[in-house]
Motif scaffolding. Structure first.
Motif, PDB file in Angstrom:
ATOM      1  N   ASP A 182       0.835  -1.206   0.000  1.00  0.00           N
ATOM      2  CA  ASP A 182       0.000   0.000   0.000  1.00  0.00           C
ATOM      3  C   ASP A 182       0.871   1.259   0.000  1.00  0.00           C
ATOM      4  O   ASP A 182       0.576   2.236  -0.704  1.00  0.00           O
ATOM      5  N   ARG A 183       1.953   1.236   0.775  1.00  0.00           N
ATOM      6  CA  ARG A 183       2.841   2.406   0.816  1.00  0.00           C
ATOM      7  C   ARG A 183       3.488   2.632  -0.544  1.00  0.00           C
ATOM      8  O   ARG A 183       3.646   3.771  -0.984  1.00  0.00           O
ATOM      9  N   GLU A 184       3.853   1.558  -1.200  1.00  0.00           N
ATOM     10  CA  GLU A 184       4.430   1.679  -2.543  1.00  0.00           C
ATOM     11  C   GLU A 184       3.419   2.312  -3.496  1.00  0.00           C
ATOM     12  O   GLU A 184       3.773   3.179  -4.312  1.00  0.00           O
ATOM     13  N   GLY A 185       2.164   1.896  -3.386  1.00  0.00           N
ATOM     14  CA  GLY A 185       1.132   2.449  -4.254  1.00  0.00           C
ATOM     15  C   GLY A 185       0.891   3.920  -3.983  1.00  0.00           C
ATOM     16  O   GLY A 185       0.717   4.723  -4.911  1.00  0.00           O
ATOM     17  N   VAL A 186       0.896   4.300  -2.698  1.00  0.00           N
ATOM     18  CA  VAL A 186       0.707   5.700  -2.338  1.00  0.00           C
ATOM     19  C   VAL A 186       1.861   6.546  -2.865  1.00  0.00           C
ATOM     20  O   VAL A 186       1.663   7.628  -3.439  1.00  0.00           O
ATOM     21  N   ALA A 187       3.082   6.061  -2.659  1.00  0.00           N
ATOM     22  CA  ALA A 187       4.254   6.807  -3.122  1.00  0.00           C
ATOM     23  C   ALA A 187       4.205   7.004  -4.637  1.00  0.00           C
ATOM     24  O   ALA A 187       4.483   8.097  -5.144  1.00  0.00           O
ATOM     25  N   ALA A 188       3.832   5.954  -5.357  1.00  0.00           N
ATOM     26  CA  ALA A 188       3.765   6.048  -6.818  1.00  0.00           C
ATOM     27  C   ALA A 188       2.669   7.009  -7.254  1.00  0.00           C
ATOM     28  O   ALA A 188       2.853   7.817  -8.175  1.00  0.00           O
ATOM     29  N   GLY A 189       1.511   6.942  -6.593  1.00  0.00           N
ATOM     30  CA  GLY A 189       0.413   7.830  -6.941  1.00  0.00           C
ATOM     31  C   GLY A 189       0.756   9.296  -6.710  1.00  0.00           C
ATOM     32  O   GLY A 189       0.442  10.155  -7.537  1.00  0.00           O
ATOM     33  N   LEU A 190       1.431   9.578  -5.607  1.00  0.00           N
ATOM     34  CA  LEU A 190       1.807  10.958  -5.304  1.00  0.00           C
ATOM     35  C   LEU A 190       2.904  11.454  -6.236  1.00  0.00           C
ATOM     36  O   LEU A 190       2.907  12.619  -6.631  1.00  0.00           O
ATOM     37  N   ARG A 191       3.833  10.568  -6.585  1.00  0.00           N
ATOM     38  CA  ARG A 191       4.909  10.988  -7.497  1.00  0.00           C
ATOM     39  C   ARG A 191       4.363  11.362  -8.866  1.00  0.00           C
ATOM     40  O   ARG A 191       4.952  12.181  -9.580  1.00  0.00           O
ATOM     41  N   ALA A 192       3.228  10.787  -9.235  1.00  0.00           N
ATOM     42  CA  ALA A 192       2.634  11.060 -10.547  1.00  0.00           C
ATOM     43  C   ALA A 192       1.724  12.287 -10.534  1.00  0.00           C
ATOM     44  O   ALA A 192       1.213  12.683 -11.585  1.00  0.00           O
ATOM     45  N   SER A 193       1.540  12.894  -9.391  1.00  0.00           N
ATOM     46  CA  SER A 193       0.627  14.039  -9.277  1.00  0.00           C
ATOM     47  C   SER A 193       1.234  15.289  -9.926  1.00  0.00           C
ATOM     48  O   SER A 193       2.441  15.513  -9.858  1.00  0.00           O
ATOM     49  N   PRO A 194       0.385  16.148 -10.512  1.00  0.00           N
ATOM     50  CA  PRO A 194       0.883  17.415 -11.056  1.00  0.00           C
ATOM     51  C   PRO A 194       1.188  18.433  -9.953  1.00  0.00           C
ATOM     52  O   PRO A 194       1.836  19.444 -10.216  1.00  0.00           O
ATOM     53  N   ARG A 195       0.721  18.170  -8.728  1.00  0.00           N
ATOM     54  CA  ARG A 195       0.953  19.099  -7.624  1.00  0.00           C
ATOM     55  C   ARG A 195       2.326  18.860  -6.992  1.00  0.00           C
ATOM     56  O   ARG A 195       2.657  17.738  -6.597  1.00  0.00           O
ATOM     57  N   GLU A 196       3.111  19.919  -6.890  1.00  0.00           N
ATOM     58  CA  GLU A 196       4.439  19.794  -6.314  1.00  0.00           C
ATOM     59  C   GLU A 196       4.379  19.307  -4.866  1.00  0.00           C
ATOM     60  O   GLU A 196       5.196  18.497  -4.431  1.00  0.00           O
ATOM     61  N   GLY A 197       3.375  19.786  -4.119  1.00  0.00           N
ATOM     62  CA  GLY A 197       3.243  19.371  -2.727  1.00  0.00           C
ATOM     63  C   GLY A 197       2.976  17.883  -2.591  1.00  0.00           C
ATOM     64  O   GLY A 197       3.480  17.229  -1.670  1.00  0.00           O
ATOM     65  N   ASP A 198       2.182  17.332  -3.511  1.00  0.00           N
ATOM     66  CA  ASP A 198       1.921  15.888  -3.494  1.00  0.00           C
ATOM     67  C   ASP A 198       3.208  15.110  -3.731  1.00  0.00           C
ATOM     68  O   ASP A 198       3.489  14.103  -3.060  1.00  0.00           O
ATOM     69  N   ARG A 199       3.997  15.572  -4.695  1.00  0.00           N
ATOM     70  CA  ARG A 199       5.243  14.868  -5.001  1.00  0.00           C
ATOM     71  C   ARG A 199       6.212  14.944  -3.826  1.00  0.00           C
ATOM     72  O   ARG A 199       6.977  14.000  -3.571  1.00  0.00           O
ATOM     73  N   GLU A 200       6.171  16.059  -3.098  1.00  0.00           N
ATOM     74  CA  GLU A 200       7.027  16.186  -1.917  1.00  0.00           C
ATOM     75  C   GLU A 200       6.628  15.158  -0.863  1.00  0.00           C
ATOM     76  O   GLU A 200       7.497  14.509  -0.255  1.00  0.00           O
ATOM     77  N   VAL A 201       5.329  14.985  -0.647  1.00  0.00           N
ATOM     78  CA  VAL A 201       4.874  13.987   0.318  1.00  0.00           C
ATOM     79  C   VAL A 201       5.223  12.574  -0.179  1.00  0.00           C
ATOM     80  O   VAL A 201       5.617  11.703   0.603  1.00  0.00           O
ATOM     81  N   GLY A 202       5.095  12.361  -1.484  1.00  0.00           N
ATOM     82  CA  GLY A 202       5.429  11.048  -2.039  1.00  0.00           C
ATOM     83  C   GLY A 202       6.845  10.634  -1.721  1.00  0.00           C
ATOM     84  O   GLY A 202       7.128   9.455  -1.466  1.00  0.00           O
ATOM     85  N   ALA A 203       7.741  11.590  -1.707  1.00  0.00           N
ATOM     86  CA  ALA A 203       9.146  11.296  -1.395  1.00  0.00           C
ATOM     87  C   ALA A 203       9.354  10.997   0.081  1.00  0.00           C
ATOM     88  O   ALA A 203      10.420  10.498   0.472  1.00  0.00           O
ATOM     89  N   MET A 204       8.353  11.277   0.909  1.00  0.00           N
ATOM     90  CA  MET A 204       8.476  11.064   2.352  1.00  0.00           C
ATOM     91  C   MET A 204       7.858   9.758   2.808  1.00  0.00           C
ATOM     92  O   MET A 204       7.992   9.376   3.964  1.00  0.00           O
ATOM     93  N   ILE A 205       7.177   9.042   1.906  1.00  0.00           N
ATOM     94  CA  ILE A 205       6.530   7.779   2.274  1.00  0.00           C
ATOM     95  C   ILE A 205       7.610   6.722   2.519  1.00  0.00           C
ATOM     96  O   ILE A 205       8.437   6.454   1.650  1.00  0.00           O
ATOM     97  N   PRO A 206       7.615   6.076   3.692  1.00  0.00           N
ATOM     98  CA  PRO A 206       8.626   5.040   3.952  1.00  0.00           C
ATOM     99  C   PRO A 206       8.316   3.760   3.175  1.00  0.00           C
ATOM    100  O   PRO A 206       7.243   3.176   3.315  1.00  0.00           O
ATOM    101  N   THR A 207       9.221   3.373   2.317  1.00  0.00           N
ATOM    102  CA  THR A 207       9.072   2.129   1.551  1.00  0.00           C
ATOM    103  C   THR A 207      10.387   1.370   1.595  1.00  0.00           C
ATOM    104  O   THR A 207      11.392   1.872   2.079  1.00  0.00           O
ATOM    105  N   ALA A 208      10.379   0.169   1.068  1.00  0.00           N
ATOM    106  CA  ALA A 208      11.591  -0.656   1.051  1.00  0.00           C
ATOM    107  C   ALA A 208      12.681  -0.009   0.215  1.00  0.00           C
ATOM    108  O   ALA A 208      13.855  -0.323   0.358  1.00  0.00           O
TER     109      ALA A 208
END
Length: 210
Positions: A182-208
């Motif tokens: 689920d964390r991997e999916g969230v990180a990927a979804g946020l990285r694909a967002s056009p919003r810079e703030g979303d991409r910033e949060v995506g980089a903060m999601i703890p994944t393997a």
């Protein structure tokens, strides 16, 4: 601030770093007139006191500094935030028992505010705040660039704020309570967002991967 153990952040250095990353905080005081709140830039001096001291200033016309607080003031430092769609969870395909949520980081600082009008102290605070935000610029502006008479007139229109921090609360809600897939999916979804703030949060999601 409601903070489940999975999202709690207690490390002082991390909390201070989160506060410094916030360009605009909000000072909230409970007074006999009700709650008063002012958005304002603050800087942290971590060499003072056990938890550091916050400094800034408000307009002299702002009634907040004249209203005695009835309890500790609260300073809110909002961090990165993003909406989390349940469609990003791998578990949606497994059982469908998922709902939307929000990921965010925040620090709450508490203490008794002190207000002052001393011109020399105000000049020091304004100069430090200005230098802090101008430093990254190719050609930083300085308080000394303005005419002295103008600066002194401007200082008469503000009141300084000093808040020794009595305690800190930190929260970093970044899907830590979700399974790895689920964390991997969230990180990927946020990285694909056009919003810079979303991409910033995506980089903060703890994944393997991090």
């Amino acid at each position: 601030m409601y903070t489940p153990p999975a999202f709690r952040e207690d490390d002082p250095a991390t909390l201070h770093a989160m506060m410094r990353e916030t360009r605009l905080a909000t000072l909230v005081t409970a007074t006999a007139e009700g709650l008063l709140a002012t958005p304002l830039p603050l800087f942290l001096d971590d060499t003072e006191g056990a938890n550091g001291v916050l400094y800034g200033h408000v307009a002299k016309a702002n009634p907040q500094w004249k209203a005695p607080p009835l309890a500790e003031a609260l300073v809110i430092f909002p961090g990165p935030e993003a909406y989390i769609s349940p469609s990003w969870y791998a578990s949606k395909q497994e059982h469908g028992k998922v709902v939307p949520t929000w990921n965010y980081a925040a620090v709450h600082a508490y203490g008794w505010p002190e207000f002052f009008e001393d011109e020399d102290h105000l000049r020091e605070i304004v100069t430090r705040l200005t230098d802090l935000h101008e430093r990254p610029r190719a050609e930083p502006w300085s308080v000394a660039d303005a005419p002295e008479a103008f600066v002194r007139a401007q200082l008469k229109g503000i009141v300084g704020v000093r808040l020794p921090i009595a305690r800190l609360e930190g929260k970093r809600k970044m899907s830590q309570n979700r399974p790895e897939a689920d964390r991997e999916g969230v990180a990927a979804g946020l990285r694909a967002s056009p919003r810079e703030g979303d991409r910033e949060v995506g980089a903060m999601i703890p994944t393997a991967r991090r």
